[in-house]
Design an enzyme around this catalytic site. Structure first.
Site, mmCIF file in Angstrom:
data_model
loop_
_atom_site.group_PDB
_atom_site.id
_atom_site.type_symbol
_atom_site.label_atom_id
_atom_site.label_comp_id
_atom_site.label_asym_id
_atom_site.label_seq_id
_atom_site.Cartn_x
_atom_site.Cartn_y
_atom_site.Cartn_z
ATOM 1 C CB ALA C 250 -0.871 -0.054 1.289
ATOM 2 C CG HIS C 251 -1.355 4.964 0.696
ATOM 3 N ND1 HIS C 251 -2.132 5.879 0.590
ATOM 4 C CD2 HIS C 251 -1.698 3.912 1.495
ATOM 5 C CE1 HIS C 251 -3.107 5.771 1.462
ATOM 6 N NE2 HIS C 251 -2.655 4.774 2.128
ATOM 7 C CG ASN C 252 2.935 7.112 1.986
ATOM 8 O OD1 ASN C 252 1.920 7.173 1.651
ATOM 9 N ND2 ASN C 252 3.907 7.955 1.833
#
Lengths: 352, 352, 352
Positions: C250-252
Site C-alpha cells: 500500500a501507499h507509503n
C-alpha cells in the site's frame, strides 16, 4: 534523481497566512513565510510544510527541516513553541485542500490515438481521450470527457459515463455498465463470468452468466481488482463506493453506496453489503449474507453470518468486536485457570 | 438503461409446458403461458420466470412480478398455490438448461485481426479467432476454433489446444501447455517464474525455473489468477478443474482432476491437491503438502498439514471440521468454566 | 508433446566428475557417466540427474530412472549404495549452479518493435529491447540492455535502470522509479494511487497522491502484484527484496533490503518492513506498523502490532511463535480441563 526533481512544483507559492485561509485553520507564527509544497516530516525542506495528525509520528518533529507545520489541534502540543504552524480541527480535509492546490496531474489532451481499434456502432462523447492500443467493441457508448487508458478493452454493448478514467490495462467484459466520474485502475476486470457450476454426471458444467456488472457513479476500483458479472441478475457496486487493490467481488454481490473495501477483501456470491460499510484489508464474507448499513468489519476478519446494521465485528469467524475481545482475554487467562484448578485439586487431594 | 435493453432475448419464447419438457420438471399451472427469459425473483417481469432454490429467498416471492416460477421440489411449498410453476428435483441443472436456451453470447467470427503480431513458425488451426493486438511468439501452436482475446500474449514454444478461449489480456509465458476446451479469463498469468531463491553470500539468488505450466483440458481459470511454472518439473492443473479469480498456484503445485478452487485461494509450492477437492474462498495451503481426493477445505481455512482423502477441514490451522467445531464450543464455554472454578474456590475457601 | 521436446538441452553434456567440480561436491560412483540435464525424481531419465534435499521425497528414489543423483549430505543415506551421486552440503546453491549450466532462456535480440509507441523526450539506452505494443510516455528514461515486454506501459517521467526485465503487461504509473537489474512479472502494477480518502459532507473525497513508487535495484516483483505510490512521500521497495505474486504493497509502505514477501501478502499503508524480513504466504500487516529487521512472519499470520527485530511471530493476531504454540496447546487441553472441573465439582458436591 531526487523526489524534488520529478515532482515539479508548478503552483505559485503560498504565504502561511494564505495557507491558513485556504484550510480554514489557525495561524501560529510568521504568516509571511512562503510555502512551495507539502512533504513528509522526515523529508520536508525549509520551503515545504510538513503534516502531523498521528501521535506516533510526533518523534519526527525534532529532526524535521520543514519550514512550517500543518497540525491537528489534538497534537498541536507536539510541535515545539516557536515553530510556525497552521492548526486545524480536521487535518485530512485540510491536507487534501493543500495537496490539491500544489499538485498538478497535468491535463491530458483529448483525442483518439491512431492505433486505437474502434468498432462499429460506437458512440464517443465530446472531449474523450482514447489512448494507444485501446479496443472498443461494437455498440459501446463512452461519455463526454472520459479517458480510456492504453490497452484498455471495453467489451461490446457496454456503456461508460462521463468524466470517468479507465487507467491503462482495464478490461470491461461485454454488456457492462460503468457510471460517471468512475476511476478504474490498471488491471481491474469488470464483468468476468462468475464461479458458478452445476454438477452433471460428475462433471462441473458451467452456469451461463446472463446478468451484468454495474458500477455506479463516483466509484473508484483499485488495481487488479475483479468484479464478476451476475449469473441471474446483476452484480452492483453502489454510488460512491471505493474499492482497493486485489479485491474480489463475486457474482450477484451488491455493494451499497459509499462503502469502503480495503485491499485483498473477498466477497463471495450474492452477499449484500449495505451502505457506508467499512471492510478492512483482507476481510472476507461468505456467500448469501447480508451485512447491514454502516457495519464495520475489522482487518482480516472472516464474516460467516449476517451482520446487523451499525455492528462492529472482528475475528475469524467474525463476532461482535467486544465479544471477540472478551474471547481473546478468556484464552489469555487459560494458564492462570489451569493453575487455579491445580490448587483446587491439591486442596481436594489433601482432604481425600 | 435497464437490464432488459442490454440483454436482448433473441430466442423464441417457450410455453410453460415446453419449459417443463426442457428441464424434465413437473408443471403446476397454466401450461400455455409464454416465457421469454429467466430473471431474479425481485426483478422478473410477467413474461419471465423466476428461480427459487434457497429458503432464504422465499420471502421475495410475495412481491415478485414473475410470470411463473422454476422451483426445487424441496421449496415448492414457498410458492403460494395458484401461481404457475415448474418443479424440479435438481434446480441448478434445470436453471442451466433454461439459461442456455435463452442466452446468446453472440457467435464471434473467426479470423486474424490485422493488428495481431504473429511470429515465425506459428501454427494456427482452422477457425481460430485472433483479436486485436494479440502477440503470438515463435514456435506456438493454436488449435482449431480457439479464440485468443485482445492483447493476449502467447509465449514462444507454447501450445494451446482446440476450442479454447483466452479472454482479453491473458499472458502465457514461453513453453507452457494449454489444453482443449480451456477458458482463461482476463489477467490470468500462466507460466510465470516461481518464487524460488537460494541464499548465496547473504543475497537471494534466483533458481532457474526450467519446468513448465501445464493446463489440462476443460479447465477454467478466473480473472487475475496466477499459475507459476515449475522450477524442476511441471506445475499442473488437472482436467476439468475450475479455478476462480485472484488465486495463486505456486511452482510445482499439482491440482487434481475436477477440483474446485474458489477466489483468493493460495497454494504454496509443490503441494499436491487430489481429485475432486473443494477449497472454499480464501483458503490456503502451505508448501509440500498432500491434500487427498475429495477433501473439502472450508472458506478461509489455513491448511498446515497433509489432509486425508475425503476429509472436511476448517479453521486456521485447519483441523477436521468436527474437531474445530468442538474447539470453538470449548472456547465459548470458557466464561462458564471460570464461574464454575470461582464457585469451587469459594466452596474450598469456606471449608479452609 | 513431452517435456523433453519443449525444453531443448543445448548445453554440452557433463560427466559426473565435471558436475562434482561445478557444484564443489563429493563424487560417489562412476565419474564418466554423461549427464544432459536435471529433472524431478519421478520424471528423470537415465541421462538426467535427479535432486534430493527433503526427506519426504526419499520414497521416490526406489522407482526413479535417474542416471545419477544430486543429494544433500544430510539425506545421502536415502540413496541406496551403488547408485552414482554427487553429495553437497548446501543442495540449493548446487542445484542452481547446475540448472544455470543446462538452462538456456534463449537470448532475445535488442531492438524496438515497429508497433511500439514511444513519446517525445524518451531516452532509450543501448541494447534495449522494446517488444510489440509497448507504450512509453513522455520524459521516460530506459537504461541500457533493459527489456520492456509486450504491451507494457511506462508512464510519463518514470525511469527504469539498466539490465531490468519488464515482462509482458506490466504497467508503471507516471513518475515512478525502477532500478537496475529489476524483474517485474506480468500484470505487476507499480505506482497506482493509494486507497486514501477523507470524508467531507458524508462523501469520501480522494486524497491526491503526490508521492512516488520507488523500486530499488535487484528487486523481483511477481505476477499481478500491486505497489501503490505514496500519498505524501514515497512507497519504497528496498534493494534485493523479492515479492511474490498477488501481493499488495500500500501507499507509503517501506520494504527493507533483501526482505522476502510470499504470495498474497498484504501490507497496509505506511507500515515499515525492516531488512531481511521473511513474510510467509498470505501473511498481512495493518497500517502504521514497524516490523523489525530479520523478523519472521509465519504463513497466514495477521500482524496487528509492531514486531521487534529478529522476532518470529505466528497466528492471528500474530504473537511470538512460542506464545502462539502455548496458546494453541492451552486450547487443546480445554476438554481435559473441563473434566478436571467436573471431578472437582463431584467431589465438592459429595461433601456438601
Amino acid at each position: 534523481m531526487s523526489r524534488k526533481d520529478l515532482w515539479v512544483k508548478v503552483a505559485t507559492p503560498l504565504t502561511l497566512t494564505q495557507v491558513a485561509d485556504l484550510v480554514e485553520g489557525r495561524l501560529d507564527g510568521d504568516g509571511s513565510i512562503h510555502i512551495q509544497g507539502v512533504a513528509p516530516l522526515d523529508d520536508a525542506s525549509p520551503v515545504e510544510m510538513a503534516f502531523l495528525a498521528m501521535k506516533r509520528y510526533g518523534r519526527l518533529v525534532s529532526t524535521s527541516n520543514a519550514g512550517a507545520y500543518l497540525v491537528s489541534s489534538e497534537f498541536e502540543y507536539l510541535i515545539p513553541a516557536g515553530l510556525p504552524k497552521v492548526v486545524v480541527d480536521r487535518p485530512y480535509p485540510a491536507l487534501r485542500e493543500l495537496l490539491s492546490y500544489f499538485s498538478n496531474e497535468g491535463d491530458l489532451s483529448p483525442g483518439v490515438h491512431e492505433t486505437a481499434v474502434i468498432a462499429n456502432r460506437v458512440h464517443l462523447g465530446s472531449g474523450v481521450r482514447i489512448e494507444p492500443f485501446v479496443v472498443i467493441e461494437e455498440g459501446v457508448s463512452i461519455g463526454d470527457r472520459t479517458r480510456i487508458g492504453s490497452h484498455s478493452v471495453v467489451g461490446s454493448e457496454s456503456t461508460v459515463g462521463t468524466d470517468s478514467i479507465l487507467h491503462a490495462h482495464v478490461v470491461i467484459y461485454p454488456r457492462s455498465v460503468i457510471g460517471s466520474n468512475v476511476v478504474l485502475h490498471s488491471g481491474a476486470r469488470v464483468g468476468s463470468d462468475g464461479f458458478g457450476y452445476t454438477e452433471i454426471n460428475e462433471v462441473h458444467e458451467k452456469m451461463p452468466h446472463v446478468g451484468r456488472a454495474v458500477i455506479e457513479n463516483d466509484v473508484e476500483i483499485g488495481a487488479n481488482t475483479t468484479v464478476d458479472r451476475g449469473s441471474l441478475g446483476d452484480t452492483r457496486v453502489g454510488v460512491g463506493a471505493k474499492i482497493d487493490n486485489l479485491v474480489q467481488v463475486a457474482h450477484n454481490v451488491q455493494i451499497g453506496a459509499h462503502s469502503l473495501l480495503a485491499a485483498l477483501v473477498g466477497i463471495a456470491g450474492s452477499t449484500r453489503i449495505g451502505k457506508g460499510v467499512w471492510m478492512g484489508g483482507r476481510a472476507s464474507a461468505t456467500n448469501h449474507l447480508e451485512i447491514g448499513d454502516a457495519a464495520q468489519v475489522a482487518f482480516g476478519s472472516t464474516v460467516m453470518r449476517d451482520i446487523e446494521a451499525g455492528e462492529t465485528v472482528s475475528g475469524s469467524p467474525a463476532r461482535p468486536h467486544r465479544e471477540e475481545l472478551r474471547r481473546q482475554a478468556n484464552i489469555r487467562r487459560l494458564e492462570k485457570l489451569q493453575k487455579r484448578i491445580e490448587i483446587l485439586e491439591a486442596g481436594s487431594g489433601d482432604r481425600d
